[in-house]
Write a protein that holds these residues in place. Structure first.
Motif, mmCIF file in Angstrom:
data_model
loop_
_atom_site.group_PDB
_atom_site.id
_atom_site.type_symbol
_atom_site.label_atom_id
_atom_site.label_comp_id
_atom_site.label_asym_id
_atom_site.label_seq_id
_atom_site.Cartn_x
_atom_site.Cartn_y
_atom_site.Cartn_z
ATOM 1 N N PRO A 136 0.489 -1.458 0.498
ATOM 2 C CA PRO A 136 -0.361 -0.235 -0.143
ATOM 3 C C PRO A 136 1.051 1.537 0.314
ATOM 4 C CG PRO A 136 -1.056 -1.949 1.382
ATOM 5 C CD PRO A 136 0.910 -2.468 1.057
ATOM 6 N N LEU A 137 1.458 1.276 0.934
ATOM 7 C CA LEU A 137 2.236 2.583 0.858
ATOM 8 C C LEU A 137 3.731 2.857 -0.481
ATOM 9 C CD1 LEU A 137 3.925 2.434 4.545
ATOM 10 C CD2 LEU A 137 1.819 3.528 3.607
ATOM 11 N N ALA A 138 4.167 1.656 -0.867
ATOM 12 C CA ALA A 138 4.958 1.737 -2.223
ATOM 13 C C ALA A 138 3.812 1.961 -3.331
ATOM 14 C CB ALA A 138 5.036 0.436 -2.222
ATOM 15 N N ARG A 139 2.970 2.293 -3.594
ATOM 16 C CA ARG A 139 2.178 2.093 -4.594
ATOM 17 C C ARG A 139 2.220 3.359 -6.229
ATOM 18 N NH1 ARG A 139 -4.370 3.500 -2.870
ATOM 19 N NH2 ARG A 139 -2.527 4.521 -0.621
ATOM 20 N N GLN A 197 -1.409 7.858 -9.311
ATOM 21 C CA GLN A 197 -0.342 7.544 -7.917
ATOM 22 C C GLN A 197 1.155 8.168 -8.020
ATOM 23 O OE1 GLN A 197 -1.279 5.267 -6.702
ATOM 24 N NE2 GLN A 197 -3.497 4.985 -7.355
ATOM 25 N N PHE A 198 1.247 8.502 -9.336
ATOM 26 C CA PHE A 198 2.042 9.860 -9.198
ATOM 27 C C PHE A 198 3.049 10.776 -8.702
ATOM 28 C CE2 PHE A 198 2.572 7.733 -13.798
ATOM 29 C CZ PHE A 198 3.841 7.483 -13.947
ATOM 30 N N VAL A 199 1.512 10.909 -8.309
ATOM 31 C CA VAL A 199 1.298 12.419 -7.372
ATOM 32 C C VAL A 199 0.857 11.799 -5.935
ATOM 33 C CG1 VAL A 199 0.404 13.761 -9.174
ATOM 34 C CG2 VAL A 199 -1.258 12.885 -7.689
ATOM 35 N N GLN A 200 0.782 10.741 -5.445
ATOM 36 C CA GLN A 200 0.985 10.260 -3.777
ATOM 37 C C GLN A 200 1.978 10.618 -3.726
ATOM 38 O OE1 GLN A 200 -1.895 7.236 -3.761
ATOM 39 N NE2 GLN A 200 -3.510 7.764 -4.312
ATOM 40 N N GLY A 201 2.288 11.310 -2.659
ATOM 41 C CA GLY A 201 4.063 10.763 -1.769
ATOM 42 C C GLY A 201 3.964 10.027 -0.818
ATOM 43 N N LEU A 202 5.013 8.877 -0.074
ATOM 44 C CA LEU A 202 4.903 8.009 0.959
ATOM 45 C C LEU A 202 4.067 8.603 2.052
ATOM 46 C CD1 LEU A 202 6.269 5.527 1.859
ATOM 47 C CD2 LEU A 202 8.243 6.744 2.766
ATOM 48 N N THR A 203 4.875 10.015 2.822
ATOM 49 C CA THR A 203 3.615 10.238 3.767
ATOM 50 C C THR A 203 2.094 10.154 4.028
ATOM 51 O OG1 THR A 203 5.589 11.704 3.853
ATOM 52 C CG2 THR A 203 3.879 12.174 5.394
ATOM 53 N N ALA A 204 1.966 11.028 2.235
ATOM 54 C CA ALA A 204 0.129 10.784 1.929
ATOM 55 C C ALA A 204 -0.789 9.817 2.640
ATOM 56 C CB ALA A 204 0.115 11.286 0.715
ATOM 57 N N GLY A 205 0.102 8.297 2.146
ATOM 58 C CA GLY A 205 -0.321 7.184 1.794
ATOM 59 C C GLY A 205 -0.212 6.461 3.461
#
Length: 278
Positions: A191-194, A266-274
């Motif tokens: 999930p975090l690596a999406r 998914q390109f605009v989703q960061g690790l912290t947001a996930g």
């Protein structure tokens, strides 16, 4: 910097961006225009960006001749399956390299990365011999095997860096709760690596969808040809039917656009947001 200089700098940036965009878009516009032109008008001077007369005959011929539909389906099958297994296997390998300590870990990883330094064209003959010995020539399964193997190094490198940057506290908290390695991989790492998984998926799909040399080397049976091979058959011995080739190429672009639209968020989703949104 004075307001006048800032304004001039902004204008120059916009001019440069517009010029770059035109350089990139013009070939595609020309290809789109040519695909709607009869063969007699394809090489006319000056080039016509607005087809006159316009025709859809090239698209009709592309879809109804030379088993184009079969080749399209073959490419979908090969690319979808190879992308799935490549991303799945490389994500497992990346998780192991990022989260576990074992003997020769760095050595194995460097050997894996060494595969990125070998030009793909140098592997064609070894791949042909290997496919012949394994009995997977002229088969879609053979292409899948080599497409997956050829993309593992890059995908593992990409995903390992992303997984290694995950907060270690999250992994440790799940270990305290008794979560196994498979549970941490499936419920935390994936999930975090999406964003990284989406990037790997797009790159792997593009490489498999557009791949030509390996398919040309391993496939001789017309029933097992992929889309790049089908487009190549539209080039005659004496003259190339550019309208037909461009029409087939534009049809081939559709799945690529679909894949990009599906995974672009998914390109605009960061690790912290996930991590926060879970």
């Amino acid at each position: 910097m004075t307001p006048a200089r800032r304004g001039a700098s902004s204008v120059l940036r916009y001019v440069a961006l517009i010029a770059g965009a035109l350089v990139m878009v013009t070939p595609f516009v020309y290809m789109l225009s040519t695909s709607f032109q009869p063969q007699a008008y394809v090489l006319s001077l000056p080039p016509q960006l607005i087809p006159n007369p316009a025709t859809i005959d090239n698209y009709t011929r592309a879809l109804t001749t030379e088993d184009f539909a079969l080749y399209f389906v073959n490419s979908i099958i090969v690319t979808a399956i190879s992308t799935f297994f490549s991303v799945l296997i490389s994500s497992m390998m990346a998780f192991a390299f990022a989260r576990f300590q074992f003997r020769f870990k760095e050595t194995i990883f460097r050997v894996l990365l060494a595969g990125l330094t070998i030009p793909a064209i140098m592997l064609l003959i070894p791949q042909f011999v290997l496919a012949k010995n394994l009995g997977i020539l002229d088969s879609l399964g053979g292409l899948i095997v080599f497409y997956v193997a050829g993309s593992l190094s890059f995908n593992t490198f990409l995903l390992r860096g992303f997984l290694a940057s995950m907060p270690g506290e999250l992994d440790q908290a799940m270990q305290v709760d008794g979560a196994s390695a498979w549970t941490r991989y499936a419920r935390l790492a994936l999930p975090l690596a999406r964003p990284a998984l989406a990037t790997a998926t797009i790159f792997t799909f593009l490489n498999g969808w557009d791949e030509y040399p390996i398919a040309l080397t391993l496939i001789s049976d017309p029933g097992s040809r992929t889309l790049p091979l089908a487009i190549a058959t539209f080039q005659g011995q004496n003259a190339t039917q550019w309208g037909l080739v461009f029409a087939a190429s534009l049809i081939a672009v559709v799945p690529v656009i679909v894949i990009f639209l599906v995974f672009q968020r998914q390109f605009v989703q960061g690790l912290t947001a996930g991590a926060v949104k879970g």
